[in-house]
Design a protein around this motif. Structure first.
Motif, PDB file in Angstrom:
ATOM      1  N   LEU A  70      -2.182   6.412   2.099  1.00  0.00           N
ATOM      2  CA  LEU A  70      -2.510   5.334   1.928  1.00  0.00           C
ATOM      3  C   LEU A  70      -3.456   4.830   0.700  1.00  0.00           C
ATOM      4  N   GLU A  71      -3.491   5.909  -0.283  1.00  0.00           N
ATOM      5  CA  GLU A  71      -4.225   5.747  -1.380  1.00  0.00           C
ATOM      6  C   GLU A  71      -2.637   5.506  -2.251  1.00  0.00           C
ATOM      7  N   GLY A  72      -1.836   6.088  -1.854  1.00  0.00           N
ATOM      8  CA  GLY A  72      -0.384   5.233  -2.666  1.00  0.00           C
ATOM      9  C   GLY A  72      -0.195   3.920  -2.339  1.00  0.00           C
ATOM     10  N   LEU A  73      -0.366   3.601  -0.758  1.00  0.00           N
ATOM     11  CA  LEU A  73       0.168   2.289  -0.852  1.00  0.00           C
ATOM     12  C   LEU A  73      -1.120   0.959  -0.669  1.00  0.00           C
ATOM     13  N   LYS A  74      -2.593   2.108  -1.520  1.00  0.00           N
ATOM     14  CA  LYS A  74      -2.886   1.244  -2.060  1.00  0.00           C
ATOM     15  C   LYS A  74      -3.255  -0.235  -1.959  1.00  0.00           C
ATOM     16  N   ASP A  75      -2.025  -0.334  -3.146  1.00  0.00           N
ATOM     17  CA  ASP A  75      -1.572  -2.535  -4.226  1.00  0.00           C
ATOM     18  C   ASP A  75      -0.254  -3.242  -3.053  1.00  0.00           C
ATOM     19  N   ARG A  76      -0.101  -2.529  -1.489  1.00  0.00           N
ATOM     20  CA  ARG A  76       0.659  -3.173  -0.800  1.00  0.00           C
ATOM     21  C   ARG A  76      -0.171  -2.986   0.624  1.00  0.00           C
ATOM     22  N   ILE A  77      -1.017  -2.909   0.981  1.00  0.00           N
ATOM     23  CA  ILE A  77      -2.288  -2.962   1.919  1.00  0.00           C
ATOM     24  C   ILE A  77      -3.092  -4.558   2.024  1.00  0.00           C
ATOM     25  N   GLN A  78      -3.160  -5.419   2.802  1.00  0.00           N
ATOM     26  CA  GLN A  78      -3.772  -6.325   2.895  1.00  0.00           C
ATOM     27  C   GLN A  78      -4.563  -6.569   4.081  1.00  0.00           C
ATOM     28  N   PHE A  79      -5.292  -7.313   3.641  1.00  0.00           N
ATOM     29  CA  PHE A  79      -6.700  -7.194   4.946  1.00  0.00           C
ATOM     30  C   PHE A  79      -6.526  -7.841   5.619  1.00  0.00           C
TER      31      PHE A  79
END
Ligand code: HEC
Length: 180
Positions: free
Chosen positions: A171-180
């Motif tokens: 999740l840390e590595g995905l921060k910029d690619r996860i939308q909510f």
């Protein structure tokens, strides 16, 4: 599993058979849309593709991307511009029209590389088959996420990280690619 239907439909042609020289000679609209052709160093391209891969630990995936996706242009065309699954599907469809002909194995590897490193997902709306590969969650954990969001939408990373089985370092590595 391959979610990029267009790529999956590509004819089986064995290994990609691009010839850099050949593409340099192709005139007309295709050549006109790319920047002036420069020599692409395969070693440098592979290094850039590996460097951009923090979440895919299989070097063969980066190699497949280098072999197929830098046959006509530099990896700078696609590294650093994450897109949603449907946007990538469109790009891949266009690349197929331009002549990209990866083998089935290369398709699997390219898809995994993009899902892990360059895919944008929405935790509250993306389907299981997009969420699982990008979040790197098991089918059970992915199902738990989609079940939970029906009851109550996720509000942020901490909320998502609380689901059992979710890997926080991914999740840390995905921060910029996860939308909510
Ligand atoms: C047969 C040659 C060829 C191959 C192989 C190829 N491309 Fe392309 N690519 C092009 C051409 C030509 C353009 C410019 C025209 C266009 O955008 O359709 C382009 C443009 C792009 C763009 C910019 C488009 C945009 O909308 O921003 C991206 C991103 C891209 N390619 C990604 C890839 C990826 C990823 C792969 C590997 C799966 C790949 N390309 C393989 C020929 C190729």
């Amino acid at each position: 599993m391959i979610s990029w239907r267009i790529m999956a439909r590509l004819p089986k042609c064995g290994r990609a058979i691009f010839s850099l020289g050949l593409f340099a000679l192709v005139g007309g609209p295709v050549a006109a849309q790319l920047p002036a052709r420069q020599f692409l160093d395969p070693v440098q391209e592979l290094a850039a593709i590996k460097a951009a891969s923090t979440l895919d630990d299989d070097p063969a995936d980066a190699e497949a991307v280098q072999q197929v996706c830098t046959a006509c242009h530099s990896s700078s065309q696609f590294l650093g511009t994450p897109r949603s699954s449907s946007r990538w599907e469109q790009v891949f469809g266009r690349m197929a029209q331009q002549g990209a002909r990866p083998s089935d194995e290369q398709v699997d590897r390219i898809v995994r590389y993009f899902q892990r490193n360059l895919m944008v997902v929405n935790v509250n709306t993306s389907p299981d088959e997009e969420l699982g590969p990008t979040l790197q969650t098991s089918p059970e954990t992915t199902a738990a996420i989609t079940l939970r969001r029906v009851q109550r939408k996720f509000t942020g990373i901490a909320d998502l990280a609380a689901v059992p089985g979710v890997n926080r370092s991914v999740l840390e590595g995905l921060k910029d690619r996860i939308q909510f």
